[in-house]
Design a protein around this motif. Structure first.
Motif, PDB file in Angstrom:
ATOM      1  N   LEU A   1      49.994   5.730  11.564  1.00  0.00           N
ATOM      2  CA  LEU A   1      49.364   6.974  11.131  1.00  0.00           C
ATOM      3  C   LEU A   1      50.388   8.095  11.036  1.00  0.00           C
ATOM      4  O   LEU A   1      51.477   8.010  11.616  1.00  0.00           O
ATOM      5  CB  LEU A   1      48.253   7.382  12.119  1.00  0.00           C
TER       6      LEU A   1
ATOM      7  N   CYS B   1      50.531  12.680  10.384  1.00  0.00           N
ATOM      8  CA  CYS B   1      49.797  13.933  10.214  1.00  0.00           C
ATOM      9  C   CYS B   1      50.126  14.548   8.861  1.00  0.00           C
ATOM     10  O   CYS B   1      51.305  14.728   8.522  1.00  0.00           O
ATOM     11  CB  CYS B   1      50.138  14.907  11.349  1.00  0.00           C
TER      12      CYS B   1
ATOM     13  N   LEU C   1      47.098   8.174  19.949  1.00  0.00           N
ATOM     14  CA  LEU C   1      45.972   9.038  19.594  1.00  0.00           C
ATOM     15  C   LEU C   1      45.392   9.825  20.773  1.00  0.00           C
ATOM     16  O   LEU C   1      45.110  11.019  20.637  1.00  0.00           O
ATOM     17  CB  LEU C   1      44.874   8.211  18.913  1.00  0.00           C
TER      18      LEU C   1
ATOM     19  N   HIS D   1      45.793  17.752  14.328  1.00  0.00           N
ATOM     20  CA  HIS D   1      46.401  16.793  13.402  1.00  0.00           C
ATOM     21  C   HIS D   1      45.389  16.342  12.356  1.00  0.00           C
ATOM     22  O   HIS D   1      44.229  16.051  12.678  1.00  0.00           O
ATOM     23  CB  HIS D   1      46.908  15.552  14.156  1.00  0.00           C
TER      24      HIS D   1
ATOM     25  N   LEU E   1      45.048  13.296  10.220  1.00  0.00           N
ATOM     26  CA  LEU E   1      45.688  11.985  10.198  1.00  0.00           C
ATOM     27  C   LEU E   1      45.327  11.191   8.956  1.00  0.00           C
ATOM     28  O   LEU E   1      44.177  11.178   8.504  1.00  0.00           O
ATOM     29  CB  LEU E   1      45.300  11.197  11.453  1.00  0.00           C
TER      30      LEU E   1
END
Length: 615
Positions: A147, A149, A161, A174, A176
Motif C-alpha cells: 500500500l 499513501c 496499518l 493517510h 491508501l
C-alpha cells in the motif's frame, strides 16, 4: 547408496516420457520431443507449440534441450522444486499471476491448472527482474510493501496499518491505495504520456503541413513556369508578326523604287543615250548636209528630251526604325499574397486567406424587371424575376437565363402571378421559391418536374431557400422553424429557430452541417448548426443585412443596405466583421459567387444583373 533416478519429462504432444536431454524447449517454454517437432516443421516449415499454439520461425536443431536450459542460469530456480527440497532445478517460466518461477516439469502442471495465466520466459524475466522483485517492508522484513499513501506517498505493508498514524504534515489521515493504483495515479497526475502524445501529434501535423506546403510550392513553380513559357510564346508570336510586317512593308517600298527606276528614269535615259549615239556616229561618217537634215527631222524629239522635267523621286512609306516603348518591361503576371500562415498547437500549420478588399464591375446585362435572386451553375447564370416594376406579386414572374456569352433568354421559365424570390441549382435541377410560397423544380431545359407549397405567410417579404447536404432548407417564419425537405419535396426534418422574424430573410449554405441566415429588420446575421439547431455565432455589426453568400470556405459576404450600400466581409468561422467594401449599388437583395466572380441584381428596378471581380 542408491543413485538418484534420472528426471523424466513428458512431451506435450505424444506424451512420451523422455529424459531432460531428449526434450527440446520452445521459446514459450513448453517441452516437445524431437520427433514431434520435426513432424511439425516438415508440414509447416515452422514450429508450432502443441499447448499454446504459438508459431515460431525456427528449426528443431536450434532449440536448447531441457538439460541445456537447466545449465543456462542456475541462480534462478524453480520455486516449486526449491520448496520440495530440490535446489538445482532451473526455472524456465515466470507466471505474472502466481508471481512464481516454474521449471519445465512444473510448467505443464501449472498450465493444466491455470491455462489462462499470463507468463513470461526467463529472458524477459531477467529484463523485468527489478520490477518483479519482491520489495519487503523496512519495518516488517518478511512482509511485502502493498500500500501507499496518495497524499504523502509513504509506503506501507499490511502489518503497518495499525500503527500507520497520519501523513508527514501531522494533520491529514493517510489516503491508501494499492501500489499499482497509486503508481497509475501518479502517472495520470503528471500526464507526461498525454503531453508527449500531444507534442508528437503536433510535430507530425506540422511535418505533414510542411510537406503539403512544399508540394504547393512545387505546384506554384510549375504554374509560374507555364505562365512564363506561355508569355514567352506569346511575345515570340508577336515578334514573328512584327518581323513579317516589317519585311512586307520594306519589300513593297523596294518594289516601288525599282519600278520608278526602270520605267520612269531608265526609259528616258535610254532615249537620250540612243539619240546622242546616233548623232555622234553621223559626225564621223555622214556629210554635214545629211546631218543637218537628220537633226531637223529629230529636233522636236530632242527638244522634248532636253526640256522635259526629270521625274522626281516619289515619297515612299518606309519603316525606318524599331523603337522600344520602354527601356524595361515587367512580367505580365504577379505573385499575390492572398494568404497568411500561422502555427498553433491545436491545428498545426494553418494557411488562411486574406479577405477581399475591392469589387470591380466586369459587365452587366439586361434582364426582366424585379430581379431579386441569382445563381450561377456550370457557367450559366439564372435570374429569378418578378415581371413588374411596381410590386413583386404582379404580372408574370419567372427565370431568365444568361449564357456564357451574356446572351439572355427572358422568361426561360415562366411563372404566372408570382415572383421568384429565391433560386438555386443542384444536380442539374433548378429549384425556385416564389412569393406564393411555392417551391418549383425544373430541369435545365426549363421543363417542370415537381412543385409543392411551403408553410409560410406569402404576405411577408422576401424568403429564400438553400440546398445543404442534399436537402432543401426554407425558413418558416410563422412557426420560427427551419424546414428541411428532400429534393422531391418530402419534409425530412424541422428545427426550431427562435431568432427568425417576420421580415425578409436570406440564406446561404456554409458547409454540409451549417447555414448562414441574414435578417434585415433585426440587424442580425447568424450561423446555425443544421443537425442540432444550435446558434454557432451571431453578428450584429451589419446594420441592414440583405443578400448573403459564402466565399472560399473562409468568409461570409453580406450586403448592408444602408446608404451607401457596402459589402461586409465576415469570418465564416467566428462571425467577426473583417472589412467593408464600397459598392456602386444602392440595394443588393441577393448574392452568388463562383470562383472570384460575384453576381448580383442591379438597380434601377433590378432590371440588370451585374458581374463583379473580387480582389
Amino acid at each position: 547408496m542408491a543413485s538418484k533416478p534420472q528426471q523424466m519429462v513428458r512431451c506435450t504432444i505424444c506424451l512420451s516420457k523422455l529424459k531432460l536431454e531428449e526434450i527440446k524447449a520452445l521459446p514459450c517454454t513448453h517441452p516437445h520431443c524431437d520427433k514431434c517437432l520435426n513432424e511439425f516443421y516438415g508440414r509447416l516449415n515452422a514450429l508450432k507449440c502443441g499447448i499454446c499454439r504459438q508459431v515460431f520461425n525456427t528449426t528443431p536443431d536450434k532449440l536448447p534441450t531441457a538439460d541445456q536450459m537447466k545449465q543456462i542460469d542456475k541462480s534462478i530456480l524453480c520455486e516449486v522444486c526449491t520448496k520440495s527440497g530440490v535446489n538445482d532445478t532451473p526455472a524456465l517460466m515466470y507466471c505474472l499471476v502466481c508471481s512464481k518461477l516454474f521449471c519445465a516439469k512444473h510448467v505443464i502442471v501449472h498450465d493444466e491448472l491455470s491455462e489462462e495465466h499470463s507468463r513470461i520466459n526467463m529472458t524477459e524475466y531477467k529484463a523485468r527482474a527489478a520490477k518483479l522483485e519482491k520489495r519487503m517492508c523496512e519495518t516488517h522484513a518478511d512482509v511485502e510493501y502493498s500500500l501507499g499513501c496518495k497524499v504523502c506517498l509513504k509506503l506501507l505493508c499490511t502489518q503497518c496499518l495499525p500503527t500507520a498514524g497520519v501523513c508527514d504534515d501531522g494533520t491529514s489521515q493517510h489516503t491508501l491505495l494499492t501500489l499499482k493504483d497509486l503508481t497509475m495515479q501518479l502517472v495520470e497526475v503528471t500526464k507526461l504520456k498525454t503531453r508527449e502524445d500531444n507534442l508528437s501529434g503536433y510535430y507530425k501535423q506540422i511535418a505533414a503541413n510542411i510537406d503539403e506546403f512544399r508540394t504547393e510550392t512545387k505546384n506554384l513553380l510549375v504554374l509560374l513556369w507555364k505562365q512564363r513559357d506561355d508569355q514567352i510564346a506569346a511575345i515570340q508570336q508577336k515578334y514573328d508578326k512584327l518581323e513579317k510586317e516589317l519585311v512586307e512593308k520594306r519589300e513593297k517600298t523596294e518594289s516601288q523604287a525599282v519600278n520608278f527606276m526602270v520605267e520612269e528614269v531608265g526609259v528616258r535615259y535610254r532615249e537620250l543615250y540612243d539619240h546622242r549615239e546616233g548623232i555622234e556616229a553621223k559626225l564621223d561618217q555622214s556629210h554635214e548636209v545629211d546631218i543637218i537634215k537628220s537633226y531637223r527631222d529629230m529636233k522636236k524629239e530632242i527638244d522634248r528630251l532636253l526640256t522635259e522635267e526629270i521625274p522626281k523621286l516619289i515619297e515612299f512609306s518606309l519603316v525606318t526604325s524599331v523603337e522600344v516603348k520602354e527601356e524595361k518591361r515587367d512580367t505580365e503576371i504577379e505573385l499575390t499574397n492572398e494568404r497568411t500562415a500561422s502555427i498553433t498547437p491545436e491545428q498545426g500549420l494553418v494557411v488562411s486567406l486574406l479577405p477581399p478588399k475591392t469589387v470591380d464591375l466586369i459587365n452587366s446585362v439586361d434582364v426582366s424587371p424585379c430581379c431579386y435572386s441569382v445563381y450561377t451553375y456550370k457557367g450559366v447564370t439564372y435570374a429569378g424575376c418578378g415581371g413588374d416594376v411596381d410590386w413583386i406579386d404582379r404580372g408574370v414572374g419567372g427565370v431568365d437565363r444568361i449564357d456564357e456569352n451574356n446572351k439572355v433568354t427572358k422568361s426561360f421559365i415562366s411563372i404566372k402571378g408570382s415572383s421568384v424570390m429565391s433560386i438555386s441549382v443542384h444536380n442539374d435541377r433548378i429549384y425556385t421559391l416564389s412569393s406564393d410560397s411555392t417551391v418549383r423544380v425544373h430541369d435545365l431545359e426549363g421543363t417542370s418536374i415537381i412543385s409543392w407549397t411551403h408553410t409560410d405567410n406569402k404576405l411577408l417579404w422576401i424568403n429564400q431557400l438553400a440546398i445543404i447536404n442534399n436537402q432543401i432548407s426554407i425558413p418558416d417564419r410563422l412557426n420560427k422553424t427551419l424546414v428541411f425537405y428532400s429534393l422531391n419535396g418530402e419534409v425530412v426534418n424541422t428545427l426550431p429557430c427562435p431568432l427568425l422574424t417576420d421580415a425578409s430573410v436570406r440564406l446561404s449554405a456554409a458547409d454540409n452541417n451549417s447555414i448562414i441566415i441574414s435578417q434585415c429588420d433585426s440587424s442580425l446575421v447568424y450561423k446555425v448548426d443544421t443537425s442540432s439547431g444550435d446558434i454557432i455565432w451571431q453578428c450584429k455589426d451589419v446594420a441592414k443585412p440583405c443578400g448573403v453568400t459564402c466565399y472560399r470556405d473562409e468568409f461570409v459576404l453580406v450586403a448592408d443596405d444602408t446608404k451607401p450600400t457596402t459589402l461586409c466581409v465576415l469570418s465564416l468561422h467566428t462571425g467577426k466583421l473583417l472589412t467593408r467594401i464600397s459598392t456602386e449599388n444602392s440595394f443588393i437583395p441577393d448574392l452568388h459567387i463562383t470562383g472570384s466572380t460575384l453576381v448580383v441584381p442591379v438597380l434601377p428596378f433590378n432590371q440588370r444583373v451585374g458581374f463583379y471581380q473580387l480582389k
